[in-house]
Motif scaffolding. Structure first.
Motif, PDB file in Angstrom:
ATOM      1  N   LEU A  52       0.628  -1.175  -0.084  1.00  0.00           N
ATOM      2  CA  LEU A  52      -0.120   0.074   0.113  1.00  0.00           C
ATOM      3  C   LEU A  52       0.885   1.384  -0.181  1.00  0.00           C
ATOM      4  N   MET A  53       1.956   1.134   0.876  1.00  0.00           N
ATOM      5  CA  MET A  53       2.662   2.650   0.902  1.00  0.00           C
ATOM      6  C   MET A  53       3.354   2.962  -0.385  1.00  0.00           C
ATOM      7  N   TYR A  54       3.525   1.980  -1.291  1.00  0.00           N
ATOM      8  CA  TYR A  54       4.080   2.322  -2.566  1.00  0.00           C
ATOM      9  C   TYR A  54       3.417   2.513  -3.693  1.00  0.00           C
ATOM     10  N   GLU A 207       6.244  -3.815  13.999  1.00  0.00           N
ATOM     11  CA  GLU A 207       7.596  -3.277  14.104  1.00  0.00           C
ATOM     12  C   GLU A 207       7.856  -1.799  14.638  1.00  0.00           C
ATOM     13  N   THR A 208       6.907  -1.102  14.388  1.00  0.00           N
ATOM     14  CA  THR A 208       6.952   0.410  14.882  1.00  0.00           C
ATOM     15  C   THR A 208       6.593   0.140  16.370  1.00  0.00           C
ATOM     16  N   THR A 209       5.397  -0.338  16.733  1.00  0.00           N
ATOM     17  CA  THR A 209       4.771  -0.212  18.149  1.00  0.00           C
ATOM     18  C   THR A 209       5.825  -0.679  18.780  1.00  0.00           C
ATOM     19  N   THR A 244       6.744  10.133  23.301  1.00  0.00           N
ATOM     20  CA  THR A 244       7.624   9.214  23.039  1.00  0.00           C
ATOM     21  C   THR A 244       7.558   9.162  21.569  1.00  0.00           C
ATOM     22  N   LEU A 245       6.699   9.372  21.083  1.00  0.00           N
ATOM     23  CA  LEU A 245       6.339   9.209  19.378  1.00  0.00           C
ATOM     24  C   LEU A 245       7.093  10.447  18.766  1.00  0.00           C
ATOM     25  N   ARG A 246       7.158  11.400  19.466  1.00  0.00           N
ATOM     26  CA  ARG A 246       7.588  12.752  19.014  1.00  0.00           C
ATOM     27  C   ARG A 246       9.271  12.613  18.959  1.00  0.00           C
ATOM     28  N   HIS A 311      -1.492   9.332   3.056  1.00  0.00           N
ATOM     29  CA  HIS A 311      -0.978   8.118   3.321  1.00  0.00           C
ATOM     30  C   HIS A 311      -0.625   7.912   4.775  1.00  0.00           C
ATOM     31  N   VAL A 312      -1.274   8.744   5.686  1.00  0.00           N
ATOM     32  CA  VAL A 312      -1.150   8.827   7.039  1.00  0.00           C
ATOM     33  C   VAL A 312      -1.557   7.428   7.672  1.00  0.00           C
ATOM     34  N   CYS A 313      -0.606   7.020   8.505  1.00  0.00           N
ATOM     35  CA  CYS A 313      -0.681   5.823   9.249  1.00  0.00           C
ATOM     36  C   CYS A 313      -2.176   5.153   9.472  1.00  0.00           C
TER      37      CYS A 313
HETATM   38  C1  HEM Z   1       4.103   3.702  16.657  1.00  0.00           C
HETATM   39  C2  HEM Z   1       3.684   2.953  15.727  1.00  0.00           C
HETATM   40  C3  HEM Z   1       3.503   3.296  14.329  1.00  0.00           C
HETATM   41  C4  HEM Z   1       4.125   4.085  13.855  1.00  0.00           C
HETATM   42  C5  HEM Z   1       5.028   5.509  14.298  1.00  0.00           C
HETATM   43  C6  HEM Z   1       3.829   4.367  12.105  1.00  0.00           C
HETATM   44  C7  HEM Z   1       4.299   5.051  11.300  1.00  0.00           C
HETATM   45  C8  HEM Z   1       3.646   5.201  10.037  1.00  0.00           C
HETATM   46  C9  HEM Z   1       3.922   6.334   9.104  1.00  0.00           C
HETATM   47  C10 HEM Z   1       4.907   7.479   9.403  1.00  0.00           C
HETATM   48  C11 HEM Z   1       3.252   5.948   8.010  1.00  0.00           C
HETATM   49  C12 HEM Z   1       3.341   6.800   6.560  1.00  0.00           C
HETATM   50  C13 HEM Z   1       4.274   6.245   5.548  1.00  0.00           C
HETATM   51  C14 HEM Z   1       4.466   7.455   4.431  1.00  0.00           C
HETATM   52  O1  HEM Z   1       3.707   8.337   4.231  1.00  0.00           O
HETATM   53  O2  HEM Z   1       4.955   6.738   3.460  1.00  0.00           O
HETATM   54  C15 HEM Z   1       2.734   4.898   8.074  1.00  0.00           C
HETATM   55  C16 HEM Z   1       1.938   4.232   7.210  1.00  0.00           C
HETATM   56  C17 HEM Z   1       1.302   3.052   7.552  1.00  0.00           C
HETATM   57  N1  HEM Z   1       1.308   2.471   8.674  1.00  0.00           N
HETATM   58 FE1  HEM Z   1       1.926   2.929  10.385  1.00  0.00          FE
HETATM   59  N2  HEM Z   1       2.943   3.208  12.143  1.00  0.00           N
HETATM   60  C18 HEM Z   1       2.777   2.775  13.375  1.00  0.00           C
HETATM   61  C19 HEM Z   1       2.017   1.714  13.491  1.00  0.00           C
HETATM   62  C20 HEM Z   1       1.084   1.118  12.778  1.00  0.00           C
HETATM   63  C21 HEM Z   1       0.185   0.229  12.927  1.00  0.00           C
HETATM   64  C22 HEM Z   1      -0.154  -0.780  14.297  1.00  0.00           C
HETATM   65  C23 HEM Z   1      -0.296  -0.540  11.736  1.00  0.00           C
HETATM   66  C24 HEM Z   1      -1.405  -1.495  11.377  1.00  0.00           C
HETATM   67  C25 HEM Z   1      -1.711  -2.318  12.287  1.00  0.00           C
HETATM   68  C26 HEM Z   1       0.061   0.345  10.558  1.00  0.00           C
HETATM   69  C27 HEM Z   1      -0.062   0.343   9.339  1.00  0.00           C
HETATM   70  C28 HEM Z   1       0.435   1.311   8.600  1.00  0.00           C
HETATM   71  C29 HEM Z   1       0.015   1.287   7.048  1.00  0.00           C
HETATM   72  C30 HEM Z   1      -0.785  -0.006   6.397  1.00  0.00           C
HETATM   73  C31 HEM Z   1       0.513   2.405   6.148  1.00  0.00           C
HETATM   74  C32 HEM Z   1       0.422   2.403   5.203  1.00  0.00           C
HETATM   75  C33 HEM Z   1      -0.533   3.573   4.820  1.00  0.00           C
HETATM   76  C34 HEM Z   1      -0.504   4.063   3.224  1.00  0.00           C
HETATM   77  O3  HEM Z   1       0.363   4.065   2.438  1.00  0.00           O
HETATM   78  O4  HEM Z   1      -1.793   4.482   2.986  1.00  0.00           O
HETATM   79  N3  HEM Z   1       1.361   1.262  11.234  1.00  0.00           N
HETATM   80  N4  HEM Z   1       2.690   4.480   9.546  1.00  0.00           N
END
Ligand code: HEM
Length: 362
Positions: A52-54, A207-209, A244-246, A311-313
């Motif tokens: 999705l992110m690409y 992986e981020t959480t 923490t996130l900041r 694309h916000v998360c």
């Molecule tokens: C602390 C935890 C997390 C952080 C810091 C984080 C951070 C981010 C960021 C910065 C993006 C934007 C990427 C971009 O603009 O290229 C993103 C996208 C995304 N995140 Fe997270 N994320 C976290 C947790 C999660 C979780 C728990 C899930 C799903 C269960 C998730 C699923 C996704 C998906 C699917 C995208 C792509 C969205 C798109 O491209 O439309 N993330 N995340």
């Protein structure tokens, strides 16, 4: 860099953006594409290209709509008990006192267990998800070609696993919480691309959480006054998570590629030139956050850790829910947590701890 060259072209050609305002506006700049040019990120047939992110435009919007449904509205109510169970199972353990490496004990396991259960992955397969995720994290940092050349890569292997997993779920007709829209997703994308994106969800979904939770405990262990403030007022838990996130943004950098020659703050950038948005630097910009390196529970929660724009998360609410749940459990369990030893990960894209030994006192 922020002060002297907020938009900086490295000698190797890539452009780095560091200030809060510039990173924030670049995240919503439609000239900067999410689709890597051929040869960047992964070879043309890699599973990662379907993530999705690409994706961009209508293809992105449709896929995002399908994947994000369970995260919005009433969906969150379904996620909460899964989070609560995992936290109770892993932090309810009476052995957790004295000097404990909390990364091994629970900061990695809690988000892993949650995302696996939300995707219906059986407990006995969780170790495979862990084995694939570390190398994928390294590919995102170092680049695909250097790491694997022609060999099968972990993103492809993980996708293969999820294609089979989805096949079984469809046959059984019982969908786990994050896959209620699976039949529609498979109809729209086909099984292969659906499997690739669910693999991405499994990876991005923990992986981020993992690193959010580790860094949160790291900062609170170093600041007993803040720990006490939280014990006195649990209502501050969400502030601690946001801060923490900041301060230790788990995603430190995001890549974009201009669709045409463009300029950022007057700096000319060629089509397809790699633009790296340094979220970690933006979130410590003193122009936006006074005394930016200080962990401060009183700060406004707004920052760029989850990105911005189309694309916000999509997992933001889930990640925050997990951070708060672990923190509340820890506050209830331990009177004090003190730092003993720690090791930050060697990775410039994902920020987090490989190890964190704390002295836990009940
Ligand atoms: C602390 C935890 C997390 C952080 C810091 C984080 C951070 C981010 C960021 C910065 C993006 C934007 C990427 C971009 O603009 O290229 C993103 C996208 C995304 N995140 Fe997270 N994320 C976290 C947790 C999660 C979780 C728990 C899930 C799903 C269960 C998730 C699923 C996704 C998906 C699917 C995208 C792509 C969205 C798109 O491209 O439309 N993330 N995340």
């Amino acid at each position: 860099m922020r002060r002297q060259a907020p938009v900086w072209q490295a000698p190797w050609g890539d452009v780095y953006v560091t200030g809060y305002d510039l990173v924030s506006s670049s995240l919503v700049n439609r000239t900067l594409s999410h689709v890597p040019p051929v040869g960047e990120v992964a070879e043309p047939h890699s599973a990662m290209r379907d993530w999705l992110m690409y994706q961009e435009g209508a293809a992105h919007a449709a896929l995002r709509q399908a994947l994000q449904q369970p995260f919005v509205g009433k969906g969150a109510a379904v996620l909460r008990p899964v989070v609560a169970d995992a936290v109770e199972e892993l932090l309810g353990d009476a052995e957790l006192s004295g000097d404990v490496d909390v990364v091994t004990a629970f900061t990695r396991a809690v988000p892993e267990r949650i995302i696996c259960r939300l995707l219906g992955v059986p407990d006995e397969d969780m170790s495979m998800i862990r084995a694939w995720s570390g190398p994928i994290r390294n590919i995102l940092d170092a680049g695909f070609d250097d790491a694997f050349g022609d060999r099968p890569n972990p993103a492809d292997e993980m996708s293969g696993y999820f294609v089979e997993h989805l096949r079984h779920l469809l046959a059984a007709g019982r969908m786990p919480p994050l896959l209620t829209g699976l039949p529609g997703l498979v109809d729209a994308l086909g099984l292969k691309a659906a499997g690739r994106n669910i693999a991405f969800l499994a990876f991005a979904g923990h992986e981020t959480t993992v690193h959010l939770i580790g860094s949160l405990l790291f900062h609170l262990a170093h600041q007993p006054a803040q720990w006490s403030a939280l014990r006195a007022d649990r209502g501050l838990a969400a502030n601690a998570v946001a801060e923490t996130l900041r301060l230790e943004s788990p995603v430190q950098k995001i890549c974009r590629w201009p669709l045409e020659p463009t300029a950022i703050a007057g700096h000319e950038i060629a089509k397809d030139q790699l633009v790296v948005l340094l979220i970690g630097a933006a979130n410590r910009d003193p122009a936006q956050f006074p005394d930016a390196s200080r962990f401060d529970l009183g700060r406004a929660r707004q920052n760029l850790a989850f990105g911005r724009g189309a694309h916000v998360c999509i997992g933001r609410a889930l990640a925050e829910m997990e951070g708060v749940a672990v923190l509340e459990a820890a506050l209830g369990r331990w009177k004090s947590i003190e730092p003993v030893a720690w090791q930050w990960m060697d990775n410039s894209s994902i920020r987090g701890l490989d190890a964190l030994t704390l002295r836990l006192t009940a």
